[in-house]
Design a protein around this motif. Structure first.
Motif, PDB file in Angstrom:
ATOM      1  N   LYS A 123     134.588  21.471  37.559  1.00 41.12           N
ATOM      2  CA  LYS A 123     134.643  20.154  38.197  1.00 41.12           C
ATOM      3  C   LYS A 123     134.354  19.053  37.186  1.00 41.12           C
ATOM      4  O   LYS A 123     135.108  18.080  37.065  1.00 41.12           O
ATOM      5  N   SER A 124     133.234  19.215  36.466  1.00 34.62           N
ATOM      6  CA  SER A 124     132.895  18.193  35.469  1.00 34.62           C
ATOM      7  C   SER A 124     133.961  18.139  34.392  1.00 34.62           C
ATOM      8  O   SER A 124     134.334  17.064  33.923  1.00 34.62           O
ATOM      9  N   THR A 125     134.461  19.288  34.032  1.00 38.13           N
ATOM     10  CA  THR A 125     135.488  19.330  33.000  1.00 38.13           C
ATOM     11  C   THR A 125     136.725  18.563  33.460  1.00 38.13           C
ATOM     12  O   THR A 125     137.341  17.834  32.677  1.00 38.13           O
TER      13      THR A 125
ATOM     14  N   LEU B 203     132.507   9.589  39.873  1.00 37.37           N
ATOM     15  CA  LEU B 203     131.083   9.902  39.914  1.00 37.37           C
ATOM     16  C   LEU B 203     130.884  11.417  39.840  1.00 37.37           C
ATOM     17  O   LEU B 203     131.475  12.155  40.617  1.00 37.37           O
ATOM     18  N   ASP B 204     130.071  11.868  38.893  1.00 35.91           N
ATOM     19  CA  ASP B 204     129.792  13.301  38.797  1.00 35.91           C
ATOM     20  C   ASP B 204     128.417  13.586  39.384  1.00 35.91           C
ATOM     21  O   ASP B 204     127.400  13.225  38.800  1.00 35.91           O
ATOM     22  N   GLU B 205     128.408  14.193  40.554  1.00 35.53           N
ATOM     23  CA  GLU B 205     127.176  14.518  41.275  1.00 35.53           C
ATOM     24  C   GLU B 205     126.205  13.344  41.380  1.00 35.53           C
ATOM     25  O   GLU B 205     125.094  13.397  40.870  1.00 35.53           O
ATOM     26  N   PRO B 206     126.629  12.289  42.056  1.00 38.71           N
ATOM     27  CA  PRO B 206     125.762  11.108  42.147  1.00 38.71           C
ATOM     28  C   PRO B 206     124.491  11.346  42.949  1.00 38.71           C
ATOM     29  O   PRO B 206     123.548  10.577  42.807  1.00 38.71           O
TER      30      PRO B 206
ATOM     31  N   PRO C  53     128.689   9.935  34.241  1.00 37.63           N
ATOM     32  CA  PRO C  53     128.577  11.366  33.942  1.00 37.63           C
ATOM     33  C   PRO C  53     127.468  12.042  34.749  1.00 37.63           C
ATOM     34  O   PRO C  53     126.630  11.370  35.352  1.00 37.63           O
ATOM     35  N   GLN C  54     127.504  13.352  34.700  1.00 40.36           N
ATOM     36  CA  GLN C  54     126.512  14.134  35.460  1.00 40.36           C
ATOM     37  C   GLN C  54     125.119  14.006  34.858  1.00 40.36           C
ATOM     38  O   GLN C  54     124.140  13.861  35.555  1.00 40.36           O
ATOM     39  N   GLU C  55     125.034  14.071  33.542  1.00 38.67           N
ATOM     40  CA  GLU C  55     123.719  14.011  32.890  1.00 38.67           C
ATOM     41  C   GLU C  55     123.694  12.822  31.950  1.00 38.67           C
ATOM     42  O   GLU C  55     124.730  12.296  31.574  1.00 38.67           O
TER      43      GLU C  55
HETATM   44 MG   LIG Z   1     129.258  19.684  36.536  1.00 43.68          MG
END
Ligand SMILES: [Mg+2]
Ligand SMILES: Nc1ncnc2c1ncn2[C@@H]1O[C@H](COP(=O)(O)OP(=O)(O)OP(=O)(O)O)[C@@H](O)[C@H]1O
Ligand SMILES: Nc1ncnc2c1ncn2[C@@H]1O[C@H](COP(=O)(O)OP(=O)(O)OP(=O)(O)O)[C@@H](O)[C@H]1O
Ligand SMILES: [Mg+2]
Lengths: 378, 234, 261, 286, 310
Positions: free
Chosen positions: B42-44, B158-161, B84-86
């Motif tokens: 997903k993030s990729t 949005l990655d895992e907001p 980003p997620q992190e």
């Molecule tokens: Mg991810």
């Protein structure tokens, strides 16, 4: 074919001296070849750079000996390189090594299997000479700044001993580390406002010290050693501030034929002879090697070493650098010769040292003028 | 013409494809959610579309224009913002500075834009001079989202907001995302809080091992028993 | 098992934890919940010895452990995970686990030099253990992957896996579920339950997923603004207006996460 | 007392030269996260660029200064684009070793082009101005004023421009800066440009005060790092203060310890700072 | 240029390579395995060289020592003398990481060098200590065997260390310290062990060097040859890889000494100074290596798992 290695600092701290020494070496080789070469063949010079560092110095020396196959080495300049080369290369491989510039007293007693020689006197002599010059100049007190290496420390110690023995007073002494941007703190520490400064070092930082000494009003009069005898200093700082300053340098009597020949020959090849040290000493080193090879009738390193003293037979016919062809002929006939070099008589003693004469020089109108040449009375 | 579309993407790291034949599409004014197991890609997928992971083959289009493999820094000026997620805030800069940097590619005064962000996240206004690095997890997410909104994007990624937010803040965040969406901004987000996210979304995708598995409207996916069994935790 | 007594800690002007006291009973799975910034992770760091408290005492089995360095606490059976995964990014997933077991002979350099075969033998056993843990967490296929290349959720699993490599007595888990897929989260809960039941581990869990908390934890502590505001089982807490206000929120959507299941 | 004041004056001069070097080094550290070992050699080459301008166009040194700054800044950017850029994404230590190689290249380049011996912008010395028992050299006033001016310009640049903010953002989180649309490469080029220009200024001033020599900058590198550390890595204002403290401490040290240990003073201060206040003397907000 | 000469030079060349290889292995333990950024190699190198010089030379006036002890005692002394020094440095710098540690260690190394320059009672000051002999009356060939044996043993020990659980903990520390602490490891202790062990190898290199060149003076311990060269060797060879560290020593020293011949081929008129051009070439070659192979000639490989072949 005689091959001689020139092991010189062509980069690094002493690079300026390395280049001028190289001229002296090349000059000697050219003259010798013009006079018929050694054992019927022209001699060659192989040059190697020490970078003024022992690690690369020993590597370069070994390369000279093993790969280039030299029969003798002229060099290096600083004792910190000369000694490791002597103990790990020359003494081990059995190749004579003659330094024209290393003045460390350590070399005198070094266990070098008698392969290490030098054409410049040990610091111990120059310190005494310096004290004599100080007395000649009428200085009864001086402050000292010396470069923090074996050269500076050796001279400073020897000078202090002789000077104080003669009743002089040292008002302050400070060693300095090379490469700093300011020496004003040290200067104000050693200055008493009146006494002249004895500055022992090399132009690279010496110029900065002089300049800051003058600009800060710490000193007006100076006493120098050979290391600081460099025209760029006068040029860069201005003659008017340095006129009257004095110093010493290991030097042959410049009235000798040999010295005059050297000066003329140098000027014919490279233009004006710069008043920097270690050119004539390197030049003489090559000559003694070539003569020794002729005397030995061999380019074998050990044979050359064995004959290095023989070309200075006190009973022999005196020969100078201009007389190589004659000297070779004499030697070929089995006659003894006594080489009188550009830098002095070059009589190697049992330790491979030479006793030198020194010049007392002064700066007049921005020129280096030799006042007198003398043998220090120890 | 879709706002953003990805067609037959193959992309990954160091020669290994993580994404295989991936298709995605976001229409203007839509909220689209991607869900799937950990490591599904997903993030990729987000990074690939934003130009942070090289695409080996396939096309990414933004409003019809091909933007495949364009450098990430150019995406922002096109109107795409990405969180980003992190590591999604500048920790040693203050809230205001973080927001200002969000509008780096825009000219003109930042005042009005920042006011608009403060309207959406009033808490940021209270804390505007605090260093972002020492804020709590929830506040950081707000800074990150606020920063993205500063460019006045047409598409927000949005990655895992909501990861690590308290239940109350999760509610509020989805509320806000809907609010943002109502301003006419398309939203593409990855979520592990799948039920809530799908409930808030117009459409959803389920990814597994880098491939499309399901695509449907949010409620339909929620109602799909297979999806629930395999991806929503029963 | 773990007694926390009037712990306080401030950062500059911010009072992150104020005089918090509670006990994690031996054999329990204790939950710790509260809004973002309530001070939960700070409290964990204090218990685990990574941060010094301004005041207060932490006891492990009656013994004062306040301020002991992390690695010493580890040897007393206290292990923690981090909220943001702390993997060894340039080491493989397997190696990440193999670092953990205590008292490896090979960790003594002289010993490695002199007794290499024995060290290898011991390492083989550790390797087997690591592979078991990886299979259990369903990331066995990644065993030779560099941990830095894992996805966010996989890193969380790896972090949990590391705690399973020890004979821990007490484990502090900081948001084990954040970013972890819900299906896997269920399995994770199974694992925690099993470790708790079969091996007698004591857990203290910070988590924002109320399903997980409700399923696993009793009792649950609630923190807000650095203070402990309530404790009890989840069902009671849900009815507590203070907790709803500070944390759970009042909206119905708070339950869309699927408490029902 | 007079002596101490005099030494302090000298120390401030030395300090402002160190500070100019340190500001650039600290900016580069801040943005790119590595200690730039060719920084001293940037100083040296800047000084030599100015020398060429002075001798070829017969201009005063201060007129040559901007040209030298421009050229050195440009050279820094060029080196970055050709060498550092390609290894920015791997570990910073590679950058550090590469910068060491750059140092070798620059130093030998100087020797090849300008020769290895001492040179000066202007022959002669400058007689000092006397203020009672204190002496100050006119050049020193000039150097000090110019250094202060440059530092002020850098300050305004960092605090007032978008580029300045972008630099801080880059040093915080390079990946996020990219995501935010900050043109990382352009920011890095600016950083090199400014760092190189400041180094050139430091080199020119050092040359005015001492002499030009191929190793003039290399030997000052460690005190510059000491100043950088003392001020807290990545903080330009700290670097200025660090430079002044190191400069004064080195000068004053001659009152109490032998000159031979003088360089050790800078290192000892540096090590002590690192050990007792690793974040630098003025605690920043990071 | 005859075969005998070439082989004599090769022996000499390899001896220096061997000495540097040992130091590069020591650095690999610190940097490659633990991530400790030590740019103070010259300091430990000096401690090793001076210790054996003081222990094994003949008595001399004006300084401590000249104990005339055998070679073996000298080398063991070098390593032992380094332990307290390295331990102290590790203690002082315990809290420092990355470039902060780097700059602190280079400062400490310079202080150590200045100490040897100025404290003549111990080191004979700037004059240095001459007359350090090779053992058993060996020549260069024999001594190369001794160096080679030391290289082999050092490599074996460092490689075992790398593959051992001890090395695994070091790599964990390199990656993430808090997590290593949370895994129950006393990071400070492991860091200290790695630092001291690595430094002792540098001291061993120093001891071998002293006997090789027969003379030590402070000039040998300046940063360029004492420290940076070793770094360049490790990085170019491949940090984290012990074979790489040794290959790096070989390749870099080859570049260092062969560029002279290359530089000799270019007309002086074009380059001003042959020697400066040589250094220029060295710099360029290094950059080419770093840019084209940033991981080094032999990149780091993960150690084999127990039971795994490689
Ligand atoms: Mg991810
Ligand atoms: N930098 C990288 N290099 C190599 N492989 C990577 C890298 N980043 C991620 N991967 C791999 O790619 C796969 C997909 O990762 P990705 O981060 O896209 O997962 P995700 O779906 O976002 O998972 P999560 O929900 O856990 O965040 C994973 O198996 C991961 O191991
Ligand atoms: N090192 C620090 N310096 C300054 N403030 C800090 C620091 N660490 C934490 N804080 C502050 O302390 C407060 C408590 O933080 P903590 O991480 O304990 O919260 P939390 O309860 O774990 O929240 P979350 O659920 O978001 O993780 C927060 O406001 C945070 O900003
Ligand atoms: Mg937390």
């Amino acid at each position: 074919e005689l091959k001689v290695g020139a092991l010189l600092p062509l980069t690094g701290d002493l690079q300026a001296y390395g280049e001028s020494s190289r001229n002296g070496i090349n000059l000697a080789a050219e003259e010798i070849n013009a006079a018929g070469g050694v054992l019927g063949e022209p001699m060659t010079i192989e040059i190697a750079d020490t970078q003024t560092e022992p690690q690369s110095g020993v590597d370069a020396a070994q390369r000279l000996v093993s790969v280039q196959g030299v029969s003798a080495i002229v060099g290096a300049l600083s004792s910190g390189v000369t000694i490791p080369v002597a103990s790990s290369v020359s003494a081990v491989e059995g190749v004579p090594q003659i330094s024209g510039a290393s003045t460390s007293p350590v070399m005198t007693d070094l266990d070098d299997n008698d392969f290490l020689f030098r054409t410049t006197p040990s610091d111990a002599f120059q310190g005494t000479a310096l004290a004599e010059v100080a007395a000649d100049e009428g200085m009864d007190s001086v402050a000292i700044m010396y470069i923090n290496n074996d050269y500076g420390e050796g001279l400073a110690d020897a000078f202090t001993d002789s000077f104080e023995a003669a009743g002089g007073e040292v008002v302050g002494t400070s060693a300095y580390e090379p490469g700093l941007a300011s020496y004003r703190g040290e200067l104000s520490q050693v200055s008493d406002g009146e006494s002249p400064l004895l500055l022992i070092g090399y132009p690279e930082n010496g110029q900065t010290i002089l300049r800051q000494a003058l600009e800060g009003g710490h000193f007006r009069n100076f006493l120098f050693t050979d290391g600081m005898k460099s025209p760029q200093i006068v040029e860069n700082l201005g003659a008017q501030y340095l006129n009257g300053s004095a110093g010493t340098v290991p030097q042959a009597r410049d009235d000798t034929d040999a010295a005059q020949h050297f000066t003329e020959a140098y000027e014919a090849s490279f233009g004006e002879l710069p008043p920097v040290p270690y050119i004539d000493t390197a030049y003489d080193a090559v000559y003694t090697i070539a003569l020794a090879a002729v005397a030995a009738d061999s380019t074998d390193p050990v044979a050359i070493r064995d004959h290095l003293r023989a070309v200075n037979d006190p009973d022999g016919e005196p020969v100078g650098p201009g007389d190589f062809a004659e000297a070779a002929e004499l030697l070929g006939n089995g006659q003894a010769v006594n080489y009188e070099g550009a830098s002095g008589s070059v009589n190697y003693d049992d330790n491979g040292d030479v006793a030198g004469t020194f010049a007392h020089w002064e700066i007049e109108d921005g020129e280096y003028v030799t006042v007198r040449v003398f043998e220090p009375s120890m | 013409m879709s706002l953003l579309s990805a067609e037959a993407l193959y992309a990954g790291y160091g020669g290994v494809d993580i994404l295989r034949d991936l298709h995605l599409r976001v229409e203007a004014d839509e909220i689209v959610v991607i869900i799937g197991p950990n490591g599904a890609g997903k993030s990729t997928a987000m990074k690939a579309m934003f130009g942070l992971v090289p695409i080996r083959s396939g096309q990414v289009r933004y409003r019809g224009e091909a933007i495949t493999n364009r450098p990430a820094e150019r995406m922002v000026s096109r109107g795409i913002a990405y969180v980003p997620q992190e590591a999604n805030v500048f920790p040693s800069l203050s809230v205001v500075e973080n927001l200002e940097l969000g509008a780096y590619v825009l000219r003109g005064p930042n005042g009005p834009r920042m006011e608009r962000v403060f309207e959406i996240f009033p808490r940021l206004k209270e804390r505007r001079h605090q260093q972002a690095g020492v804020m709590s997890g929830g506040e950081r997410q707000m800074v990150a989202m606020g920063r993205a909104l500063m460019v006045e994007p047409t598409l927000l990624m949005l990655d895992e907001p909501t990861a690590g937010l308290s239940p109350r803040l999760i509610d509020e965040t989805f509320e806000r995302i809907r609010g943002i969406n109502q301003l006419g901004i398309g939203v593409l987000m990855v979520e592990q809080n799948a039920r809530q996210a799908l409930a808030a979304a117009d459409r959803g995708y389920v990814l597994a091992t880098g491939e499309n598995r399901y695509e449907d409207t949010g409620p339909a996916l929620l109602a799909n028993p297979e999806v629930a069994e395999m991806f929503l935790g029963g | 098992m773990i007694e926390i007594e009037r712990i306080s800690r401030a950062f500059g002007g911010l009072q992150a934890v104020r005089s918090v006291s509670f006990t994690v009973a031996e054999g329990s799975v204790t939950g710790l919940i509260g809004p973002n910034g309530a001070g939960k992770s700070t409290l964990f760091s204090i218990i685990a010895g990574a941060l010094a408290p301004d005041s207060g005492v932490v006891r492990l089995r009656g013994e004062d452990i306040t301020g002991l360095p992390t690695h010493q606490l580890f040897h007393q059976g206290l292990v923690r995970t981090f909220q943001i995964p702390h993997e060894f990014s340039r080491m493989t997933v397997r190696e990440n686990l193999m670092v953990v077991p205590a008292h490896q002979r090979g960790e003594n350099l002289i010993h490695s030099w002199l007794r290499w075969p024995r060290v290898i033998e011991e390492d083989r056993a550790i390797l087997r253990q690591a592979d078991e843990v990886l299979d259990f967490l369903e990331i066995g296929h990644l065993r030779n992957e560099l941990a830095g290349n894992l996805s966010g959720g996989q890193k969380k699993l790896l972090d949990l896996g590391r705690t399973m490599m020890t004979d821990a007595k007490a484990v502090l888990l900081d948001e084990p579920g954040a970013g972890v897929n819900r299906t896997l989260l269920g399995k994770l809960a199974d694992a925690i339950e099993r470790l708790n039941r079969e091996r007698g581990y004591t857990f203290c869990v910070i988590e924002h997923d109320m399903d997980l908390i409700a399923r696993l934890c009793d009792p649950v502590m609630v923190m807000a603004n650095g203070e402990l505001i309530a404790e009890g089982d989840m069902a009671t807490l849900r009815r507590n207006p203070q907790v709803r206000e500070a944390y759970l929120g009042t909206g119905v959507s708070g339950n869309a996460g699927g408490v029902a299941s | 007392m007079i002596e101490i004041i005099q030494l302090l004056i000298n120390g401030i001069l030395l300090g402002s030269i160190l500070a100019l070097g340190a500001v650039g080094a600290t900016m580069i550290f801040g943005v790119l996260r590595f200690a730039h070992f060719a920084h001293g050699d940037f100083m040296a080459i800047g000084a030599y660029f100015a020398l060429t301008v002075v001798t070829v166009f017969n201009l005063p040194v201060l007129a040559a200064l901007p040209v030298a700054m421009l050229l050195t800044g440009g050279l820094a950017i060029l080196i970055d684009q050709v060498v550092y850029r390609r290894i920015r994404r791997v570990q910073p230590v590679i950058l550090l070793i590469a910068s060491f190689a750059t140092a070798l290249v620059l130093r030998s380049f100087i020797q090849m082009v300008w020769g290895g011996s001492n040179q000066v912008y202007e022959a002669g010395i400058q007689l000092p101005l006397r203020f009672g028992p204190l002496t100050v050299k006119p050049d020193h006033l000039l150097i000090f004023a110019a250094a202060a001016g440059l530092v002020l310009i850098v300050h305004l640049f960092l605090s007032r421009t978008r580029m300045g903010k972008a630099m801080r953002a880059m040093s915080d989180n390079m990946d996020l800066a990219l995501v935010t649309g900050i043109p990382a490469n352009r920011v890095i080029m600016w950083t090199w440009g400014i760092g190189g220009a400041l180094a050139a200024a430091a080199g020119v001033f050092l040359g005015m005060d001492t002499r030009l020599h191929p190793v003039m900058g290399w030997t000052l590198l460690l005190p510059i790092f000491a100043a950088t550390i003392l001020g807290g890595i990545g903080r330009p204002y700290g670097a200025i203060l660090g430079g002044l403290v190191i400069g004064c401490a080195m000068e004053l040290s001659t009152l109490v310890i032998p000159g031979a240990y003088k360089p050790a003073v800078a290192f000892a201060i540096m090590v002590a700072t690192l050990v007792f206040r690793p974040q630098g003397i003025i605690k920043g907000n990071a | 240029m005859d075969i005998a000469g070439l082989s004599a030079y090769a022996v000499f060349f390899l001896s220096l390579v061997g000495i540097y290889a040992i130091m590069a292995l020591g650095l690999n333990m610190q940097w490659g395995m633990t991530g400790q950024f030590n740019i103070g190699i010259a300091g430990f190198f000096a401690v090793g060289a001076y210790t054996t010089a003081i222990l094994t030379t003949a008595p001399a006036e004006g300084r401590v020592g000249g104990f005339d002890l055998p070679f073996g005692v000298g080398l063991v002394g070098s390593v032992i003398a380094c332990i307290p020094v390295a331990w102290l440095v590790a203690r002082i710098t315990a809290r420092l990481r990355t470039d902060y540690l780097a700059i602190a260690t280079i400062g400490i190394a310079e202080i150590i060098r200045l100490f040897f320059v100025n404290e003549s009672w111990l080191s004979n000051g700037t004059r240095g200590i001459p007359g350090i002999e090779k053992p058993f009356g060996l020549g260069n060939n024999g001594y190369l065997l001794i160096i080679a044996a030391f290289v082999a043993v050092t490599w074996l020990l460092v490689e075992i260390a790398r593959r051992s659980p001890w090395g695994r903990v070091l790599r964990a520390i390199r990656d993430n310290e808090p997590a290593t602490a949370a895994a129950g490891k006393d990071i400070a202790r492991f860091r200290r062990q790695a630092f001291v062990t690595g430094s002792c190898l540098m001291a061993l290199g120093g001891g071998l060097y002293a006997h090789f060149v027969g003379f030590v003076s402070p000039e040998a311990f300046r940063p360029l040859y004492g420290t940076f060269l070793v770094w360049v060797m490790l990085i170019a060879g491949g940090s984290g890889n012990n074979l790489g560290a040794m290959l790096g020593a070989l390749v870099v020293w080859l570049i260092w000494s062969s560029t002279e011949m290359i530089a000799g081929l270019v007309p002086t008129a074009l380059i001003g100074s042959e020697s400066a051009f040589r250094v220029f070439l060295i710099g360029i070659l290094l950059q080419i290596i770093l840019v084209s192979r940033p991981q080094g000639l032999l990149p780091e490989k993960r150690p084999p798992m127990p039971g795994e072949k490689r």
